[in-house]
Scaffold this motif. Sequence first.
Motif, PDB file in Angstrom:
ATOM      1  N   SER A 335       0.819  -1.221   0.000  1.00  0.00           N
ATOM      2  CA  SER A 335       0.000   0.000   0.000  1.00  0.00           C
ATOM      3  C   SER A 335       0.854   1.274   0.000  1.00  0.00           C
ATOM      4  CB  SER A 335      -0.950  -0.009   1.204  1.00  0.00           C
ATOM      5  OG  SER A 335      -1.932   0.975   1.058  1.00  0.00           O
ATOM      6  N   LEU A 336       2.030   1.192  -0.617  1.00  0.00           N
ATOM      7  CA  LEU A 336       2.901   2.372  -0.665  1.00  0.00           C
ATOM      8  C   LEU A 336       2.302   3.467  -1.546  1.00  0.00           C
ATOM      9  CD1 LEU A 336       6.490   0.836  -1.016  1.00  0.00           C
ATOM     10  CD2 LEU A 336       5.475   1.828   1.015  1.00  0.00           C
ATOM     11  N   SER A 337       1.448   3.074  -2.489  1.00  0.00           N
ATOM     12  CA  SER A 337       0.865   4.065  -3.405  1.00  0.00           C
ATOM     13  C   SER A 337      -0.028   5.063  -2.670  1.00  0.00           C
ATOM     14  CB  SER A 337       0.068   3.360  -4.502  1.00  0.00           C
ATOM     15  OG  SER A 337      -0.865   2.473  -3.928  1.00  0.00           O
ATOM     16  N   MET A 338      -0.502   4.683  -1.468  1.00  0.00           N
ATOM     17  CA  MET A 338      -1.328   5.601  -0.674  1.00  0.00           C
ATOM     18  C   MET A 338      -0.460   6.646   0.031  1.00  0.00           C
ATOM     19  SD  MET A 338      -4.301   4.363  -1.250  1.00  0.00           S
ATOM     20  CE  MET A 338      -5.398   5.090  -0.050  1.00  0.00           C
ATOM     21  N   SER A 339       0.741   6.229   0.448  1.00  0.00           N
ATOM     22  CA  SER A 339       1.608   7.131   1.223  1.00  0.00           C
ATOM     23  C   SER A 339       2.588   7.901   0.348  1.00  0.00           C
ATOM     24  CB  SER A 339       2.406   6.330   2.256  1.00  0.00           C
ATOM     25  OG  SER A 339       1.562   5.517   3.014  1.00  0.00           O
ATOM     26  N   MET A 340       3.008   7.280  -0.762  1.00  0.00           N
ATOM     27  CA  MET A 340       4.019   7.904  -1.636  1.00  0.00           C
ATOM     28  C   MET A 340       3.517   7.902  -3.082  1.00  0.00           C
ATOM     29  SD  MET A 340       7.292   5.848  -0.089  1.00  0.00           S
ATOM     30  CE  MET A 340       8.512   6.810  -0.941  1.00  0.00           C
ATOM     31  N   PRO A 341       2.460   8.646  -3.381  1.00  0.00           N
ATOM     32  CA  PRO A 341       1.835   8.538  -4.712  1.00  0.00           C
ATOM     33  C   PRO A 341       2.744   8.959  -5.861  1.00  0.00           C
ATOM     34  CG  PRO A 341       0.887  10.364  -3.455  1.00  0.00           C
ATOM     35  CD  PRO A 341       1.740   9.594  -2.514  1.00  0.00           C
ATOM     36  N   LEU A 342       3.538  10.035  -5.674  1.00  0.00           N
ATOM     37  CA  LEU A 342       4.388  10.512  -6.768  1.00  0.00           C
ATOM     38  C   LEU A 342       5.511   9.525  -7.084  1.00  0.00           C
ATOM     39  CD1 LEU A 342       4.728  14.295  -5.844  1.00  0.00           C
ATOM     40  CD2 LEU A 342       3.479  13.343  -7.767  1.00  0.00           C
ATOM     41  N   THR A 343       6.176   9.068  -6.027  1.00  0.00           N
ATOM     42  CA  THR A 343       7.277   8.110  -6.213  1.00  0.00           C
ATOM     43  C   THR A 343       6.764   6.818  -6.823  1.00  0.00           C
ATOM     44  OG1 THR A 343       8.346   9.060  -4.273  1.00  0.00           O
ATOM     45  CG2 THR A 343       9.184   6.949  -5.032  1.00  0.00           C
ATOM     46  N   CYS A 344       5.608   6.345  -6.325  1.00  0.00           N
ATOM     47  CA  CYS A 344       5.050   5.083  -6.828  1.00  0.00           C
ATOM     48  C   CYS A 344       4.579   5.202  -8.277  1.00  0.00           C
ATOM     49  CB  CYS A 344       3.898   4.617  -5.935  1.00  0.00           C
ATOM     50  SG  CYS A 344       4.478   4.058  -4.322  1.00  0.00           S
ATOM     51  N   SER A 345       4.073   6.369  -8.662  1.00  0.00           N
ATOM     52  CA  SER A 345       3.675   6.584 -10.061  1.00  0.00           C
ATOM     53  C   SER A 345       4.882   6.456 -10.974  1.00  0.00           C
ATOM     54  CB  SER A 345       3.040   7.962 -10.237  1.00  0.00           C
ATOM     55  OG  SER A 345       1.937   8.113  -9.391  1.00  0.00           O
ATOM     56  N   CYS A 346       5.981   7.106 -10.582  1.00  0.00           N
ATOM     57  CA  CYS A 346       7.218   7.031 -11.382  1.00  0.00           C
ATOM     58  C   CYS A 346       7.782   5.606 -11.397  1.00  0.00           C
ATOM     59  CB  CYS A 346       8.265   7.985 -10.823  1.00  0.00           C
ATOM     60  SG  CYS A 346       7.762   9.709 -10.899  1.00  0.00           S
ATOM     61  N   PHE A 347       7.675   4.934 -10.252  1.00  0.00           N
ATOM     62  CA  PHE A 347       8.142   3.547 -10.125  1.00  0.00           C
ATOM     63  C   PHE A 347       7.368   2.644 -11.087  1.00  0.00           C
ATOM     64  CE2 PHE A 347       8.386  -0.588  -7.865  1.00  0.00           C
ATOM     65  CZ  PHE A 347       9.763  -0.687  -7.744  1.00  0.00           C
ATOM     66  N   ASN A 348       6.050   2.847 -11.153  1.00  0.00           N
ATOM     67  CA  ASN A 348       5.217   2.031 -12.041  1.00  0.00           C
ATOM     68  C   ASN A 348       5.504   2.329 -13.510  1.00  0.00           C
ATOM     69  OD1 ASN A 348       3.884   0.500 -10.132  1.00  0.00           O
ATOM     70  ND2 ASN A 348       2.278   2.019  -9.814  1.00  0.00           N
ATOM     71  N   ILE A 349       5.763   3.597 -13.828  1.00  0.00           N
ATOM     72  CA  ILE A 349       6.102   3.950 -15.216  1.00  0.00           C
ATOM     73  C   ILE A 349       7.401   3.257 -15.626  1.00  0.00           C
ATOM     74  CG2 ILE A 349       6.928   5.861 -16.665  1.00  0.00           C
ATOM     75  CD1 ILE A 349       4.821   7.627 -15.181  1.00  0.00           C
ATOM     76  N   ALA A 350       8.393   3.263 -14.711  1.00  0.00           N
ATOM     77  CA  ALA A 350       9.673   2.595 -14.998  1.00  0.00           C
ATOM     78  C   ALA A 350       9.476   1.094 -15.157  1.00  0.00           C
ATOM     79  CB  ALA A 350      10.667   2.879 -13.872  1.00  0.00           C
ATOM     80  N   ASN A 351       8.621   0.526 -14.309  1.00  0.00           N
ATOM     81  CA  ASN A 351       8.327  -0.914 -14.396  1.00  0.00           C
ATOM     82  C   ASN A 351       7.664  -1.271 -15.720  1.00  0.00           C
ATOM     83  OD1 ASN A 351       9.045  -2.912 -12.562  1.00  0.00           O
ATOM     84  ND2 ASN A 351       7.720  -2.096 -10.974  1.00  0.00           N
ATOM     85  N   LEU A 352       6.710  -0.441 -16.141  1.00  0.00           N
ATOM     86  CA  LEU A 352       6.011  -0.699 -17.407  1.00  0.00           C
ATOM     87  C   LEU A 352       6.955  -0.520 -18.598  1.00  0.00           C
ATOM     88  CD1 LEU A 352       2.582   1.018 -16.638  1.00  0.00           C
ATOM     89  CD2 LEU A 352       2.992  -1.427 -16.916  1.00  0.00           C
ATOM     90  N   ALA A 353       7.873   0.454 -18.509  1.00  0.00           N
ATOM     91  CA  ALA A 353       8.874   0.630 -19.571  1.00  0.00           C
ATOM     92  C   ALA A 353       9.783  -0.595 -19.657  1.00  0.00           C
ATOM     93  CB  ALA A 353       9.702   1.879 -19.307  1.00  0.00           C
ATOM     94  N   LEU A 354      10.131  -1.159 -18.491  1.00  0.00           N
ATOM     95  CA  LEU A 354      10.941  -2.378 -18.441  1.00  0.00           C
ATOM     96  C   LEU A 354      10.198  -3.549 -19.080  1.00  0.00           C
ATOM     97  CD1 LEU A 354      13.311  -4.146 -17.277  1.00  0.00           C
ATOM     98  CD2 LEU A 354      12.011  -4.279 -15.170  1.00  0.00           C
ATOM     99  N   CYS A 355       8.904  -3.621 -18.837  1.00  0.00           N
ATOM    100  CA  CYS A 355       8.096  -4.725 -19.375  1.00  0.00           C
ATOM    101  C   CYS A 355       7.875  -4.601 -20.887  1.00  0.00           C
ATOM    102  CB  CYS A 355       6.733  -4.768 -18.686  1.00  0.00           C
ATOM    103  SG  CYS A 355       6.836  -5.114 -16.944  1.00  0.00           S
ATOM    104  N   GLY A 356       8.081  -3.407 -21.451  1.00  0.00           N
ATOM    105  CA  GLY A 356       7.829  -3.215 -22.874  1.00  0.00           C
ATOM    106  C   GLY A 356       6.425  -2.736 -23.160  1.00  0.00           C
ATOM    107  N   MET A 357       5.854  -1.964 -22.240  1.00  0.00           N
ATOM    108  CA  MET A 357       4.520  -1.381 -22.445  1.00  0.00           C
ATOM    109  C   MET A 357       4.541  -0.476 -23.685  1.00  0.00           C
ATOM    110  SD  MET A 357       1.460  -0.780 -20.997  1.00  0.00           S
ATOM    111  CE  MET A 357       0.161   0.442 -21.145  1.00  0.00           C
ATOM    112  N   PRO A 358       3.584  -0.648 -24.595  1.00  0.00           N
ATOM    113  CA  PRO A 358       3.595   0.143 -25.840  1.00  0.00           C
ATOM    114  C   PRO A 358       3.731   1.642 -25.597  1.00  0.00           C
ATOM    115  CG  PRO A 358       1.968  -1.576 -26.003  1.00  0.00           C
ATOM    116  CD  PRO A 358       2.519  -1.651 -24.609  1.00  0.00           C
ATOM    117  N   PHE A 359       4.642   2.236 -26.372  1.00  0.00           N
ATOM    118  CA  PHE A 359       4.911   3.673 -26.462  1.00  0.00           C
ATOM    119  C   PHE A 359       5.693   4.234 -25.275  1.00  0.00           C
ATOM    120  CE2 PHE A 359       0.769   2.759 -28.523  1.00  0.00           C
ATOM    121  CZ  PHE A 359       1.279   2.659 -29.812  1.00  0.00           C
ATOM    122  N   LEU A 360       6.188   3.370 -24.392  1.00  0.00           N
ATOM    123  CA  LEU A 360       7.178   3.811 -23.409  1.00  0.00           C
ATOM    124  C   LEU A 360       8.570   3.455 -23.949  1.00  0.00           C
ATOM    125  CD1 LEU A 360       5.520   2.827 -20.014  1.00  0.00           C
ATOM    126  CD2 LEU A 360       5.613   5.072 -21.046  1.00  0.00           C
TER     127      LEU A 360
END
Length: 581
Positions: A335-360
């Motif tokens: 539940s870190l996304s509740m306490s650290m929303p900005l950091t977790c948003s960036c973390f998820n974007i990096a994770n999706l870029a690692l996975c090969g999410m289209p257009f990242l």
Amino acid sequence: MVNGLINYCKTSFYFLICISVSLFLLSMKFLLKDLVYFIEWEVLSLHSMSVVMTFLFDWMSLMFMSFVLLISSLVIFYSNQYMEEDYNINRFILLVLMFVLSMMLLIISPNLISILLGWDGLGLVSYCLVIYFQNVKSYNAGMLTALSNRIGDVALLLAIAWMLNYGSWNYIFYLEMMSNETEMMVIGSLVMLAAMTKSAQIPFSSWLPAAMAAPTPVSALVHSSTLVTAGVYLLIRFNVLLTDKILGQMLLLISGLTMFMAGLGANFEFDLKKIIALSTLSQLGLMMSILSMGVYKLAFFHLLTHALFKALLFMCAGSIIHNMKNSQDIRMMGSLSMSMPLTCSCFNIANLALCGMPFLAGFYSKDLILEMVMLSYVNFISFFLFFFSTGLTVCYSFRLVYYSMTGNFNSSPLHPLNDSGWTMLFSIFFLMIMAIIGGSMLSWLMILNPSMISLPFFMKILTLVVCVLGGIVGYVLSNVSLFFVNKALVYYNFTQFVGSMWFMPVVSTVGVVKYPLYLGLISLKSFDQGWSEYFGGQMLYIQLKIYSLYLQEFHNNSLKIYLLSYMLWFIILLSMIGFMN
């Protein structure tokens, strides 16, 4: 004092980012005009001998340098807040700058001697950074890192010795003839061995997760654009050697297995930094494997995009660890996304870029690599390793998201969790923007002549299908307990084997470090300090000492010695007279 240090960090940041932008613009000019500058600087000329330093500036070296400087500038700026409690932050910044300087030297060197200078500089400074926190774990990790990389250093030294056959160490002159020469296979295998140790391919993989003992900003720099990518960059420069059938096939198998092993191991790991380290290992395997197939520009493309989202991933992980009071266990998060929303948003974007999410960023290079694999002549084992490892990447990424972002918070109720200060967030936001637009920007700039990859529909969407399936499997297996049985404990031996990187750390530390050092100690005690010392230096010393004592007696005019000598001469004289008669 604090203000002085802050200004010191900021000065380094502004200086590096200005050079980075300049080099990037210069690389664009070199790419569009197809320019290559080869500069020779005569350091010393003495009689017929000259010591010459050579530099190679082309679009590839300039672009890579600009990315290294961009990430290192952001890492230094990030360290300003992350390492603020460290009294020796000045020393830390200087070590990072030395690290970057060694990487610069390696990038622009077309000469094996100057490459060795940068290569050894990276090894030495990385050791200093890994043992930075000065505890037993750090010392062990540093020693494993240093000794594993020494194997590659020795291979590079042997390659330098072998290059003497050609009259020069500027390998750039011999690239055209390298593919035709049988002799060059020896140099190729040595360079490949050196690159495998630096980029932690099997069987040298154990040092890379161990190097997580270094401070997190160092991990962000090391795992994105400097130390581990040095081996890949060296092989990109020596790409002609990999056209040799045996070397290319061997590297393809080893890197494919590395990719598979790291992806599988990350699904059984609970240390946040080690999961990201294993993902780096998986991506290095991907770069090496596409490089072994001869598509070196695509490997370089993925090298740059990977640097962006991997640095972002480590910076977000560092922010989370910083706020969790240095706890790295993902089971303690939630539940870190509740306490650290900005950091977790960036973390998820990096994770999706690692996975090969289209257009990242990761999508443009990763999808292209997998499509090139489908277009090439690879056997079923290599094909399986490529696509199964891609699925495993998404699998551990979604498992990480489940453990850290969703569910209940599993740490203490009185927690200080919040988004970090603006200094850390600035670096994170900057890299987040690059992780979103970097892939498309680089694909437009680097691929000047677009060509179409024509594949059947089911093969075209295979990459996306594998990614979606991997994500579903990762999330469901973490979330759902099958028949309320802990599978990790039921299949304990398998879990232990896979989770410990196929027992490679044990083999590396016991087989490669412990026993050879023990044998060295025995030989030292038996030979150098034993028999050779007794019959060599020590015996000579004792005999000379005895003879010098006799001589000293003569010098002292001892009556006994005179009488003995006269008696000896008298006996010799009598025996000679008797012999003559």
